[in-house]
Motif scaffolding. Sequence first.
Motif, short mmCIF file in Angstrom:
data_model
loop_
_atom_site.label_atom_id
_atom_site.label_comp_id
_atom_site.label_asym_id
_atom_site.label_seq_id
_atom_site.Cartn_x
_atom_site.Cartn_y
_atom_site.Cartn_z
N SER A 93 15.12 9.05 10.53
CA SER A 93 14.42 8.22 11.51
C SER A 93 13.00 8.72 11.74
O SER A 93 12.13 7.97 12.16
CB SER A 93 15.19 8.18 12.83
N GLU A 94 12.77 10.03 11.45
CA GLU A 94 11.42 10.58 11.62
C GLU A 94 10.42 9.91 10.68
O GLU A 94 9.22 9.91 10.92
CB GLU A 94 11.42 12.09 11.36
N LEU A 95 10.92 9.33 9.59
CA LEU A 95 10.08 8.56 8.68
C LEU A 95 10.06 7.09 9.07
O LEU A 95 9.00 6.46 9.11
CB LEU A 95 10.59 8.71 7.24
N VAL A 96 11.23 6.55 9.37
CA VAL A 96 11.37 5.11 9.60
C VAL A 96 10.70 4.66 10.89
O VAL A 96 10.01 3.62 10.93
CB VAL A 96 12.85 4.71 9.60
N LEU A 97 10.88 5.41 11.98
CA LEU A 97 10.37 4.97 13.28
C LEU A 97 8.84 4.88 13.33
O LEU A 97 8.30 3.88 13.83
CB LEU A 97 10.90 5.89 14.39
N PRO A 98 8.10 5.88 12.83
CA PRO A 98 6.63 5.70 12.80
C PRO A 98 6.22 4.51 11.95
O PRO A 98 5.24 3.83 12.26
CB PRO A 98 6.12 7.02 12.19
N LEU A 147 -1.32 5.61 15.79
CA LEU A 147 -2.00 6.27 14.67
C LEU A 147 -2.33 5.31 13.54
O LEU A 147 -3.24 5.58 12.74
CB LEU A 147 -1.12 7.40 14.14
N GLY A 148 -1.60 4.21 13.45
CA GLY A 148 -1.91 3.23 12.41
C GLY A 148 -1.78 3.81 11.02
O GLY A 148 -0.74 4.35 10.64
N GLU A 149 -2.86 3.72 10.22
CA GLU A 149 -2.84 4.21 8.85
C GLU A 149 -2.54 5.70 8.77
O GLU A 149 -2.15 6.21 7.71
CB GLU A 149 -4.19 3.92 8.17
N ASN A 150 -2.74 6.41 9.86
CA ASN A 150 -2.48 7.86 9.87
C ASN A 150 -1.06 8.20 10.31
O ASN A 150 -0.79 9.34 10.68
CB ASN A 150 -3.48 8.56 10.80
N TRP A 151 -0.16 7.22 10.26
CA TRP A 151 1.22 7.44 10.70
C TRP A 151 1.90 8.63 10.01
O TRP A 151 2.77 9.27 10.62
CB TRP A 151 2.07 6.18 10.49
N PRO A 152 1.55 8.99 8.74
CA PRO A 152 2.24 10.14 8.11
C PRO A 152 2.08 11.44 8.88
O PRO A 152 2.88 12.37 8.69
CB PRO A 152 1.56 10.24 6.73
N VAL A 153 1.08 11.52 9.78
CA VAL A 153 0.91 12.73 10.58
C VAL A 153 2.16 12.97 11.43
O VAL A 153 2.62 14.11 11.58
CB VAL A 153 -0.33 12.61 11.50
N VAL A 154 2.74 11.89 11.96
CA VAL A 154 3.94 12.00 12.79
C VAL A 154 5.09 12.56 11.96
O VAL A 154 5.78 13.50 12.35
CB VAL A 154 4.34 10.63 13.36
N GLU A 155 5.28 11.98 10.79
CA GLU A 155 6.39 12.40 9.92
C GLU A 155 6.22 13.84 9.47
O GLU A 155 7.19 14.59 9.36
CB GLU A 155 6.45 11.45 8.71
N ARG A 156 4.97 14.26 9.26
CA ARG A 156 4.69 15.62 8.79
C ARG A 156 5.13 16.65 9.83
O ARG A 156 5.82 17.62 9.51
CB ARG A 156 3.20 15.77 8.49
N GLU A 159 0.82 -1.21 0.00
CA GLU A 159 0.00 0.00 0.00
C GLU A 159 0.86 1.26 0.00
O GLU A 159 0.34 2.36 -0.12
CB GLU A 159 -0.90 0.00 1.25
N LEU A 160 2.16 1.12 0.16
CA LEU A 160 3.06 2.26 0.24
C LEU A 160 4.04 2.23 -0.92
O LEU A 160 4.27 1.18 -1.53
CB LEU A 160 3.83 2.23 1.57
N THR A 161 4.61 3.37 -1.21
CA THR A 161 5.57 3.45 -2.29
C THR A 161 6.86 4.11 -1.80
O THR A 161 6.91 4.63 -0.68
CB THR A 161 5.00 4.28 -3.47
N GLY A 162 7.87 4.11 -2.64
CA GLY A 162 9.11 4.77 -2.31
C GLY A 162 9.82 4.17 -1.11
O GLY A 162 9.76 2.96 -0.86
N VAL A 163 10.49 5.05 -0.36
CA VAL A 163 11.25 4.62 0.81
C VAL A 163 10.35 3.96 1.84
O VAL A 163 10.72 2.96 2.46
CB VAL A 163 11.98 5.82 1.44
N ALA A 164 9.13 4.51 2.02
CA ALA A 164 8.20 3.95 3.00
C ALA A 164 7.84 2.51 2.65
O ALA A 164 7.84 1.62 3.51
CB ALA A 164 6.95 4.82 3.09
#
Length: 214
Positions: free
Chosen positions: A47-52, A174-183, A12-17
């Motif tokens: 890590s702000e992307l990887v950890l969430p 946050l589950g599916e809403n994890w990008p909020v953390v990275e944002r 469901e994800l693309t790129g680095v994620a």
Amino acid sequence: MSVSPAPTAAGELTGVAGWAVGLMESLGGPGAALVVGLDNLFPPLPSELVLPLAGFAAGRGAFSLAGALFWTTLGSVAGAVVVYLVGLRLGHDRMRRLVGRIPLVKTDDFDKTAAWFARHGGKAVFFGRMVPLFRSFISVPAGVERMPFGRFLLYTTAGSLIWNTVFVVAGYLLGENWPVVERYASIFQYVVFALIAVAVGLFVVRRVRERKHV
């Protein structure tokens, strides 16, 4: 009648994620450790992307939340140790000579930094694990100045565990809403980068003015 398997997080994800979650789902905890460890060696993988994502993968059942915290912290510490060993290999004298060759930088600047690290090295390593960019490089002066390995390991583990817990748990909740953390973490990252750019700019201006008055 066949039933299609449920899509994985990586699908469901693309790129680095997508790559990161795919590795975590394939290798489990060691995959999370590998991805987080690369953050120390390759700063553009933040890590702000990887950890969430690790928390998100834990919520998907790739491993437990406790496992996510253990493996991500192990990866953080392992990556930091590699960088520490690089600094140890370079040593104080060789690093001093290398710094002296950088335009506008004096060996006195290195000496002052080394003296500051001798006084505040423990705090620098501990808090440095929670600051973008510094997290990847703070282990170098620790190795160069030969901070006792046990002390380095203690501060690195403590700082990494706190930082990782915040982001992993946030991604898990946050589950599916994890990008909020990275944002929101990206905002903090941009602020740090801006401050670094301002500091470097002021340093260059001051050093150029000094040379004009010589």
